[in-house]
Design a protein around this motif. Structure first.
Motif, short mmCIF file in Angstrom:
data_model
loop_
_atom_site.label_atom_id
_atom_site.label_comp_id
_atom_site.label_asym_id
_atom_site.label_seq_id
_atom_site.Cartn_x
_atom_site.Cartn_y
_atom_site.Cartn_z
N ALA A 143 43.65 42.81 47.35
CA ALA A 143 43.47 42.82 45.89
C ALA A 143 43.21 44.24 45.40
CB ALA A 143 42.30 41.92 45.50
N ASP A 144 43.60 44.50 44.18
CA ASP A 144 43.28 45.76 43.53
C ASP A 144 41.78 45.78 43.22
OD1 ASP A 144 42.99 47.58 41.01
OD2 ASP A 144 44.97 48.06 41.85
N SER A 145 41.18 46.95 43.24
CA SER A 145 39.73 47.05 43.03
C SER A 145 39.30 46.46 41.68
CB SER A 145 39.28 48.51 43.13
OG SER A 145 39.94 49.31 42.17
N LYS A 146 40.16 46.52 40.68
CA LYS A 146 39.77 45.99 39.36
C LYS A 146 39.74 44.46 39.33
CE LYS A 146 44.42 46.39 37.26
NZ LYS A 146 45.09 47.26 38.25
N GLN A 147 40.25 43.81 40.39
CA GLN A 147 40.20 42.35 40.48
C GLN A 147 38.96 41.85 41.22
OE1 GLN A 147 44.58 42.47 42.08
NE2 GLN A 147 44.15 40.36 41.47
N ILE A 148 38.17 42.77 41.78
CA ILE A 148 37.02 42.41 42.62
C ILE A 148 35.74 42.49 41.79
CG2 ILE A 148 35.70 42.99 44.68
CD1 ILE A 148 38.28 44.24 45.82
N GLY A 294 18.58 34.74 50.82
CA GLY A 294 17.95 35.52 49.77
C GLY A 294 18.73 36.74 49.33
N LEU A 295 19.81 37.08 50.01
CA LEU A 295 20.60 38.25 49.65
C LEU A 295 21.22 38.10 48.26
CD1 LEU A 295 21.80 40.99 50.42
CD2 LEU A 295 23.66 39.79 51.56
N ARG A 296 21.69 36.90 47.94
CA ARG A 296 22.27 36.56 46.63
C ARG A 296 23.35 37.53 46.20
NH1 ARG A 296 22.66 32.45 46.61
NH2 ARG A 296 22.99 32.22 44.39
N VAL A 297 24.27 37.84 47.07
CA VAL A 297 25.43 38.66 46.72
C VAL A 297 26.69 37.90 47.12
CG1 VAL A 297 26.70 40.81 47.10
CG2 VAL A 297 24.21 40.84 46.99
N GLY A 298 27.57 37.70 46.15
CA GLY A 298 28.85 37.07 46.41
C GLY A 298 29.95 37.95 45.85
N VAL A 299 31.20 37.56 46.13
CA VAL A 299 32.33 38.33 45.62
C VAL A 299 33.38 37.36 45.09
CG1 VAL A 299 33.40 38.48 47.92
CG2 VAL A 299 34.03 40.13 46.15
N ALA A 300 33.97 37.71 43.96
CA ALA A 300 35.04 36.91 43.36
C ALA A 300 36.27 37.79 43.19
CB ALA A 300 34.60 36.37 42.00
N ILE A 301 37.44 37.29 43.67
CA ILE A 301 38.72 37.98 43.49
C ILE A 301 39.51 37.20 42.45
CG2 ILE A 301 40.70 39.00 44.68
CD1 ILE A 301 37.90 39.73 45.83
N LEU A 302 39.77 37.85 41.33
CA LEU A 302 40.36 37.15 40.19
C LEU A 302 41.78 37.62 39.90
CD1 LEU A 302 37.34 37.48 37.72
CD2 LEU A 302 37.83 35.58 39.24
N PRO A 303 42.64 36.73 39.39
CA PRO A 303 43.91 37.18 38.82
C PRO A 303 43.63 38.14 37.67
CG PRO A 303 43.86 34.78 39.07
CD PRO A 303 42.48 35.26 39.32
N GLU A 304 44.48 39.12 37.50
CA GLU A 304 44.23 40.14 36.47
C GLU A 304 44.04 39.54 35.08
OE1 GLU A 304 46.68 43.62 36.35
OE2 GLU A 304 47.01 43.59 38.53
N VAL A 305 44.72 38.43 34.81
CA VAL A 305 44.66 37.82 33.49
C VAL A 305 43.27 37.29 33.15
CG1 VAL A 305 45.34 35.48 34.23
CG2 VAL A 305 45.95 36.29 31.93
N LEU A 306 42.40 37.09 34.17
CA LEU A 306 41.06 36.56 33.93
C LEU A 306 39.98 37.64 33.95
CD1 LEU A 306 41.09 33.33 36.17
CD2 LEU A 306 41.28 33.46 33.68
N CYS A 307 40.33 38.85 34.36
CA CYS A 307 39.32 39.88 34.61
C CYS A 307 38.54 40.26 33.36
CB CYS A 307 39.97 41.12 35.22
SG CYS A 307 40.55 40.87 36.92
N GLU A 308 39.22 40.44 32.25
CA GLU A 308 38.54 40.92 31.04
C GLU A 308 37.51 39.91 30.54
OE1 GLU A 308 37.41 41.55 27.07
OE2 GLU A 308 38.81 39.92 27.59
N SER A 309 37.90 38.63 30.47
CA SER A 309 36.96 37.63 29.96
C SER A 309 35.83 37.37 30.95
CB SER A 309 37.69 36.32 29.63
OG SER A 309 38.38 35.82 30.76
#
Length: 449
Positions: A143-148, A294-309
Motif C-alpha cells: 500500500a501507498d503510505s497515504k493509505q495507511i 494494553g498497547l492499543r495500536v492497530g493499523v488500517a489499510i484503506l482504498p484511496e477513495v475512503l482516506c479523506e473521510s
C-alpha cells in the motif's frame, strides 16, 4: 548467520521453558557446555544468551555454581491453587515482552522528546507509517503510505468504518456468525442495521454470500479470514479469491480483520487483500494479540477513495492515537525485537494448539458416548470449539466447572440476537499453561458427558 540463528533459538527456548514452568524458581539451568552441545553452537553464543536473560531478571548467576531461575512476580503459591481459564483470548502475561518494550519506550522518549508531548497527526506517526509499510509487505499487503492509518486498536477502526460514508452509498453491514462480540455490541449500541451469514468449518456459503451481495444493500462485509474466533478455522485460497471477486462484482467492500496474521505458519497463505484488484478490501491488523493488549495500536489499510473521510472522522474522534505507543512500536519493529518475539509466540502457541487438539482427540477416542462433536481445523489454532448435542445443560455445566476452578463459556455473545445460535463451547488456550491443557480438557469433557 548460523550463530545468530542459534542464539535466537536458544534464548527463545529458555524464555519459554521458564514461562511454562519447565524450569521453576530456583532451578539450575544446564551448564554452558551442555547448552552449547544441545544447541550445536559456540560457548560464546550461550554466554551471550544467558547474559541477556540475566539482564531481563529471568535468571541469576551464582559464583562457581551456574545459572538459576529467579523468582517471578505472580508465581503460583502452590500446585493446583489456580484457575484454568479457557475463556481468555489475551496473550499469556508471562510471555509479554515487558523489558524489551520498556527499553523501546525509554528510547522513544529520548529520541522523540520534541514530538511525543504535542498533538500528532490523525493518520499516525510518519516514521511508524513508513516502518509499517515495510512490515505489511511481508504479509503481501502492499500500500501507498497515504493509505495507511494508525488507530487506537482495531476496535476504533471498525467504529469509524461503520460511520463514514462509502462510495456505494449504502449503510447496512453484513457480518459472520458467530463473530467478534465487541463489534456486534458496537453495531447494536449505535443502531447500525446488520445482517448475519453463517460461518462454519467450511467457511461461508459463497452462493448465499453472492445472493446477499446481489441485493445491493450492504456497505461492507466484516470477516476474520484466518484463525477465526471461536471456530479456529481459516478460509482457503480459493475462498479468499472468490470473496474478492464477489466484492468487485457487486460493489460491496470487505473489511478483513487479520488480527492473527503473525501466527501464520504457512508463508503461502495470503490475506484477501492480496487478491483485490479493484480496491474493495479494507485490511485491519492489531498487535494486541501478539505483543500485549494494553498497547492499543492497530493499523488500517484503506482504498484511496475512503482516506479523506476516514482521516476527517478520526481527527474529530481523538486527534491522534497515543504518540508514545506509536514511537515505541516503531523502535520495537525496527530493532528486530518484534521478529524475535513473533518467533517465540509462534513456537509457544504452536505447542499449545497441538496440546489442545491432541487432548480433545484423546478424550474422544477414550469414550463411546461423547455428547459433542469436534472437527479439527486444517491449521490448528490456540482456540477451537466443541459443538454440544441437544439436551446438554450448558449453564449448569459451566457452574460445575467453576467449582473446579475451570472457566469456559458458550459462544452466544458472538451471535446477533435474531440469528439462530449453535450450541458452541469455546476453548481458548492462549493464556493456559501447557501442563494445564490436558488436565483441563479432560475435566471439561468429563462434565459434558
Amino acid at each position: 548467520m548460523k550463530e545468530i540463528y542459534k542464539y535466537s533459538e536458544l534464548i527463545n527456548d529458555l524464555e519459554l521453558q521458564i514461562a511454562e514452568d519447565t524450569y521453576r524458581e530456583g532451578d539450575k539451568l544446564p551448564s554452558i557446555r551442555e547448552l552449547a552441545l544441545r544447541y550445536d553452537c559456540n560457548k560464546s553464543t550461550v554466554i551471550r544468551a544467558l547474559q541477556d536473560l540475566q539482564d531481563k531478571h529471568l535468571i541469576y548467576a551464582a559464583s562457581k555454581s551456574g545459572y538459576y531461575v529467579m523468582k517471578r512476580s505472580g508465581e503460583r503459591k502452590e500446585e493446583g491453587a489456580h484457575w484454568i481459564d479457557f475463556t481468555a483470548s489475551a496473550p499469556d502475561p508471562d510471555i509479554f515482552p515487558y523489558l524489551d518494550f520498556q527499553h523501546c519506550i525509554n528510547k522513544a522518549i529520548d529520541m522523540y522528546r520534541k514530538d511525543l508531548f504535542i498533538y500528532g497527526t490523525p493518520q499516525g506517526l510518519p516514521s511508524l507509517i513508513r516502518e509499517m509499510q515495510r512490515q505489511l509487505a511481508s504479509y503481501q499487503v502492499f500500500a501507498d503510505s497515504k493509505q495507511i492509518f494508525i488507530t487506537s486498536g482495531v476496535q476504533q477502526a471498525l467504529g469509524l468504518l461503520t460511520r463514514i460514508p462509502f462510495p456505494n452509498g449504502r449503510e447496512r453491514v453484513l457480518i459472520e456468525q458467530p463473530s467478534y462480540p465487541l463489534f456486534m455490541e458496537y453495531l447494536k449500541t449505535y443502531d447500525i442495521e446488520t445482517e448475519g451469514i453463517r460461518r462454519s468449518d467450511d467457511g461461508v456459503d459463497l452462493d448465499e454470500l453472492e445472493r446477499l451481495f446481489k441485493t445491493g444493500e450492504f456497505k461492507f462485509f466484516y470477516t476474520v479470514p484466518r484463525f477465526h474466533n471461536p471456530l479456529g478455522v481459516s478460509f482457503t485460497r480459493n475462498q479468499k479469491k472468490a470473496i474478492a471477486q464477489l466484492a468487485a462484482k457487486y460493489d460491496v467492500y470487505i473489511v478483513e480483520d487479520d488480527y492473527m496474521a503473525d501466527l501464520e505458519q504457512d508463508a503461502k497463505q495470503d490475506p484477501i487483500f492480496a487478491y483485490d484488484n479493484t480496491s474493495h478490501v479494507i485490511y485491519l491488523k492489531s498487535f494486541s494479540k501478539i505483543i500485549f493488549p494494553g498497547l492499543r495500536v492497530g493499523v488500517a489499510i484503506l482504498p484511496e477513495v475512503l482516506c479523506e473521510s476516514f482521516n476527517r472522522f478520526k481527527r474529530l474522534m481523538d486527534i491522534d492515537s497515543s504518540m508514545l505507543s506509536q514511537a515505541a512500536l516503531e523502535l520495537y519493529l525496527k530493532s528486530g525485537m518484534f521478529e524475535r518475539h513473533r518467533k517465540k509466540m509462534r513456537s509457544c502457541y504452536g505447542k499449545r494448539s497441538m496440546l489442545l487438539h491432541d487432548s480433545i482427540m484423546r478424550e474422544a477416542n477414550a469414550a463411546s458416548e461423547q455428547h459433542y462433536s469436534y472437527v479439527p481445523a486444517s491449521q490448528l489454532a490456540v482456540h477451537t470449539y466443541l459443538k454440544l448435542t441437544d439436551g446438554i445443560r450448558a449453564e449448569q455445566m459451566i457452574k460445575r466447572l467453576q467449582k473446579k476452578s475451570i472457566r469456559v463459556e458458550m459462544a452466544d455473545s458472538g451471535y446477533l440476537p435474531y440469528f439462530a445460535k449453535e450450541s458452541i463451547l469455546k476453548l481458548n488456550v492462549s493464556s493456559v499453561k501447557e501442563p494445564d491443557i490436558p488436565s483441563g480438557i479432560e475435566q471439561v469433557i468429563r462434565e459434558i458427558r
